[in-house]
Design a protein around this motif. Sequence first.
Motif, PDB file in Angstrom:
ATOM      1  N   ILE A  74      43.900  50.055  -0.388  1.00  0.00           N
ATOM      2  CA  ILE A  74      44.251  51.348  -0.988  1.00  0.00           C
ATOM      3  C   ILE A  74      45.747  51.402  -1.300  1.00  0.00           C
ATOM      4  O   ILE A  74      46.163  51.917  -2.356  1.00  0.00           O
ATOM      5  CB  ILE A  74      43.845  52.493  -0.036  1.00  0.00           C
ATOM      6  CG1 ILE A  74      42.317  52.570   0.068  1.00  0.00           C
ATOM      7  CG2 ILE A  74      44.412  53.829  -0.512  1.00  0.00           C
ATOM      8  CD1 ILE A  74      41.827  53.578   1.092  1.00  0.00           C
ATOM      9  N   ILE A  75      46.563  50.858  -0.417  1.00  0.00           N
ATOM     10  CA  ILE A  75      48.010  50.849  -0.659  1.00  0.00           C
ATOM     11  C   ILE A  75      48.335  49.998  -1.888  1.00  0.00           C
ATOM     12  O   ILE A  75      49.170  50.381  -2.730  1.00  0.00           O
ATOM     13  CB  ILE A  75      48.759  50.334   0.587  1.00  0.00           C
ATOM     14  CG1 ILE A  75      48.633  51.333   1.728  1.00  0.00           C
ATOM     15  CG2 ILE A  75      50.223  50.074   0.261  1.00  0.00           C
ATOM     16  CD1 ILE A  75      49.261  50.864   3.021  1.00  0.00           C
ATOM     17  N   LYS A 140      52.744  53.494  12.598  1.00  0.00           N
ATOM     18  CA  LYS A 140      51.708  53.138  11.626  1.00  0.00           C
ATOM     19  C   LYS A 140      52.190  53.423  10.199  1.00  0.00           C
ATOM     20  O   LYS A 140      51.955  52.631   9.273  1.00  0.00           O
ATOM     21  CB  LYS A 140      50.449  53.954  11.901  1.00  0.00           C
ATOM     22  CG  LYS A 140      49.237  53.542  11.082  1.00  0.00           C
ATOM     23  CD  LYS A 140      48.397  52.547  11.834  1.00  0.00           C
ATOM     24  CE  LYS A 140      47.073  52.330  11.150  1.00  0.00           C
ATOM     25  NZ  LYS A 140      46.228  51.358  11.880  1.00  0.00           N
ATOM     26  N   GLY A 141      52.886  54.542  10.024  1.00  0.00           N
ATOM     27  CA  GLY A 141      53.404  54.864   8.702  1.00  0.00           C
ATOM     28  C   GLY A 141      54.433  53.862   8.220  1.00  0.00           C
ATOM     29  O   GLY A 141      54.460  53.502   7.034  1.00  0.00           O
ATOM     30  N   VAL A 142      55.293  53.363   9.129  1.00  0.00           N
ATOM     31  CA  VAL A 142      56.274  52.348   8.745  1.00  0.00           C
ATOM     32  C   VAL A 142      55.574  51.074   8.290  1.00  0.00           C
ATOM     33  O   VAL A 142      55.986  50.433   7.305  1.00  0.00           O
ATOM     34  CB  VAL A 142      57.226  52.060   9.925  1.00  0.00           C
ATOM     35  CG1 VAL A 142      58.136  50.882   9.603  1.00  0.00           C
ATOM     36  CG2 VAL A 142      58.067  53.287  10.242  1.00  0.00           C
ATOM     37  N   ALA A 143      54.505  50.698   8.991  1.00  0.00           N
ATOM     38  CA  ALA A 143      53.729  49.524   8.568  1.00  0.00           C
ATOM     39  C   ALA A 143      53.145  49.724   7.174  1.00  0.00           C
ATOM     40  O   ALA A 143      53.116  48.794   6.357  1.00  0.00           O
ATOM     41  CB  ALA A 143      52.620  49.234   9.584  1.00  0.00           C
ATOM     42  N   LEU A 541      48.511  57.686   6.353  1.00  0.00           N
ATOM     43  CA  LEU A 541      48.378  56.901   5.129  1.00  0.00           C
ATOM     44  C   LEU A 541      48.528  57.792   3.900  1.00  0.00           C
ATOM     45  O   LEU A 541      49.256  57.445   2.958  1.00  0.00           O
ATOM     46  CB  LEU A 541      47.032  56.194   5.111  1.00  0.00           C
ATOM     47  CG  LEU A 541      46.652  55.473   3.812  1.00  0.00           C
ATOM     48  CD1 LEU A 541      47.648  54.377   3.492  1.00  0.00           C
ATOM     49  CD2 LEU A 541      45.237  54.922   3.889  1.00  0.00           C
ATOM     50  N   LEU A 542      47.882  58.938   3.900  1.00  0.00           N
ATOM     51  CA  LEU A 542      47.977  59.854   2.770  1.00  0.00           C
ATOM     52  C   LEU A 542      49.396  60.404   2.615  1.00  0.00           C
ATOM     53  O   LEU A 542      49.888  60.574   1.490  1.00  0.00           O
ATOM     54  CB  LEU A 542      46.974  61.004   2.958  1.00  0.00           C
ATOM     55  CG  LEU A 542      45.494  60.601   2.894  1.00  0.00           C
ATOM     56  CD1 LEU A 542      44.615  61.754   3.359  1.00  0.00           C
ATOM     57  CD2 LEU A 542      45.122  60.179   1.475  1.00  0.00           C
ATOM     58  N   PHE A 543      50.049  60.650   3.720  1.00  0.00           N
ATOM     59  CA  PHE A 543      51.419  61.157   3.658  1.00  0.00           C
ATOM     60  C   PHE A 543      52.349  60.115   3.045  1.00  0.00           C
ATOM     61  O   PHE A 543      53.202  60.444   2.201  1.00  0.00           O
ATOM     62  CB  PHE A 543      51.890  61.540   5.064  1.00  0.00           C
ATOM     63  CG  PHE A 543      53.279  62.085   5.115  1.00  0.00           C
ATOM     64  CD1 PHE A 543      53.543  63.385   4.717  1.00  0.00           C
ATOM     65  CD2 PHE A 543      54.336  61.291   5.547  1.00  0.00           C
ATOM     66  CE1 PHE A 543      54.838  63.897   4.763  1.00  0.00           C
ATOM     67  CE2 PHE A 543      55.621  61.794   5.590  1.00  0.00           C
ATOM     68  CZ  PHE A 543      55.872  63.098   5.190  1.00  0.00           C
ATOM     69  N   VAL A 544      52.214  58.845   3.449  1.00  0.00           N
ATOM     70  CA  VAL A 544      53.060  57.782   2.903  1.00  0.00           C
ATOM     71  C   VAL A 544      52.801  57.605   1.410  1.00  0.00           C
ATOM     72  O   VAL A 544      53.739  57.436   0.622  1.00  0.00           O
ATOM     73  CB  VAL A 544      52.812  56.467   3.667  1.00  0.00           C
ATOM     74  CG1 VAL A 544      53.511  55.300   2.976  1.00  0.00           C
ATOM     75  CG2 VAL A 544      53.299  56.588   5.106  1.00  0.00           C
TER      76      VAL A 544
END
Length: 607
Positions: A74-75, A140-143, A541-544
């Motif tokens: 997805i990213i 997790k967000g940094v990853a 994930l959605l926030f990033v």
Amino acid sequence: MSITLGAVIWSSVKPIIKIYLIIGSGFLLARMGILTVEATKSISNIVLTLLLPCLSFNKIVANIEDQDIKMVGIICLSSVLIFGTGLFFAWVISKTMPVPKEWKGGILAGGMFPNISDLPIAYLQTMDQGFIFSEEEGEKGVANVIIFLAMFLICVFNLGGFRLIESDFKYNDVENAITESESTITNDSNETSTSVSYTSNIHTEKQSLDKARDNTNEKSNDSDRSKNNSESDLENESLDSSSAAGDLSLRTTSTSDDIDDINRSQGKSATRRRNHTPMPLREKNPRTISRVTLPLQHTRRNSVTASIRSTKSLQAQDMNDLIQIYSNVDQYGNDINADQSQNLGSLGNANTGKVITTENKTNAARTVLDRIRGSNLTRILTSDATVSRKDIEESGKSLPKWLHKKLPITKFIVFFLKNCLRPCSMAVIVALTIAFIPWVKALFVTTKHTPHIRQAPDRQPALSFIMDFTAYVGAASVPFGLILLGATLGRLKIGKLYPGFWRSAVVLVFLRQCIMPIFGVLWCDRLVKAGWVSWEKDKMLLFVIAISWALPTMTTLIYFTASYTPPELLEPIQMQCVSFFLMIQYPLMVVSLPFLVSYFLKVQMKV
């Protein structure tokens, strides 16, 4: 428990305050002359080759699981949409609004590639204090951000996105440069021979005077030797001293006269070259492309660099200094770094075939190190703005020739694989491989999803020391990155802009930071409705993904532009355009990014 709107707004603004304080620190360090351009380039290379790879490896191995493969996909898809949307907006602006033809490719790169590493990581690391996100969610967000960064590196380097910037530069004609160089060398040699002839006449007259003086001294010594040998010796010493002084005086006078003649002849030839130069130059003597004059090129370049270091180390440096340090080409498009790499490589080849004994082991080690430092691959992998079209053309030349003729795509494949060897790219590839294999991941970290294996004596995974090292070193990556961003902004200046270009730049910045975030919110909503993710499990994930749509343009754009700009160019239009474009983005980000974050948290995520 629901969070008030005021608390959400404050949580959105607080990271911006920290980010701008760090950027402001770098700005002041640059303006005070403490953080010079040379230091900026060195620190940038350290971040690229060590700090950022350590951060990438640590965050991915520690926070990505084998069940996160769908998240990585997805990213990757989201990054393609972000890059494509920015590219489309920039293309529309370049076709419908005033943009100089010298920056047609630069505006496309500026709209396509965001600053997708330091800024979002710094933002997340401020919000993971437990009020909005937990520390585990922040990691997790940094990853997730690092996966975005990997896609950015693939598009800019592996797929040749830098060619958009390089395509704006048109260098002088090589054939005219060769003819001009030959005529210049002929004129200089004639005038120099005249000066040498004049100097030889002076030395001839001096030698005749010396012989006459020596004959007189010998007669005087013969008549007085029988009377007083000691006095004769003293007189000889005195005469020798006076003769040496006379010779030194005469030699100094003739040498200074020779230097004046040579300077006058060089001034004349420089005037002739300047009158025939087809582009405006900063220096009086343009660089030539003759292989004979390559050492002179490097000497002149090194002298310019040394001058900058000695006279401006404690002064504020500007955009011209940035060009002098980062530029990799001369006015004819010759790759200066490639020539220097060949010189280093020749040093390594000089001792090839010698028997290595105990005495020359150190020299052999230095030879190997020189070969490594002088290779083109090392130059590509250890810096962020030294690649060019020539690197693509030269890729795969060591392969059989028939492979190039039958498969022209070979050079692109080899170039793609070369760039996969970049430290950050290798760190992401290795880290994802480890993260997706539970038994291998258990050697580095212990989570609820990893199998139980035998631990080290301290009850930690056997390779936990690697995680400790990468965490400790990688923590410096983001602060250094933001400081370098501030230092870069501190050196930019707005010169004479192309008529009407300021409107084009303002509109594109508005589209990137105010309109594209709307597309980001809609894309996140589409992902949830499609059932790919959920607001409860995948909110980080959605926030990033959402904030990645609102980021300003990559700072590397200024370094790439400087690397393709000849140092002799008087008015670099590309540098003026990119400087203005970058400088107007960060005042707008103070409002646009917190507004997006506040809306996304309160309305979409309903915190």
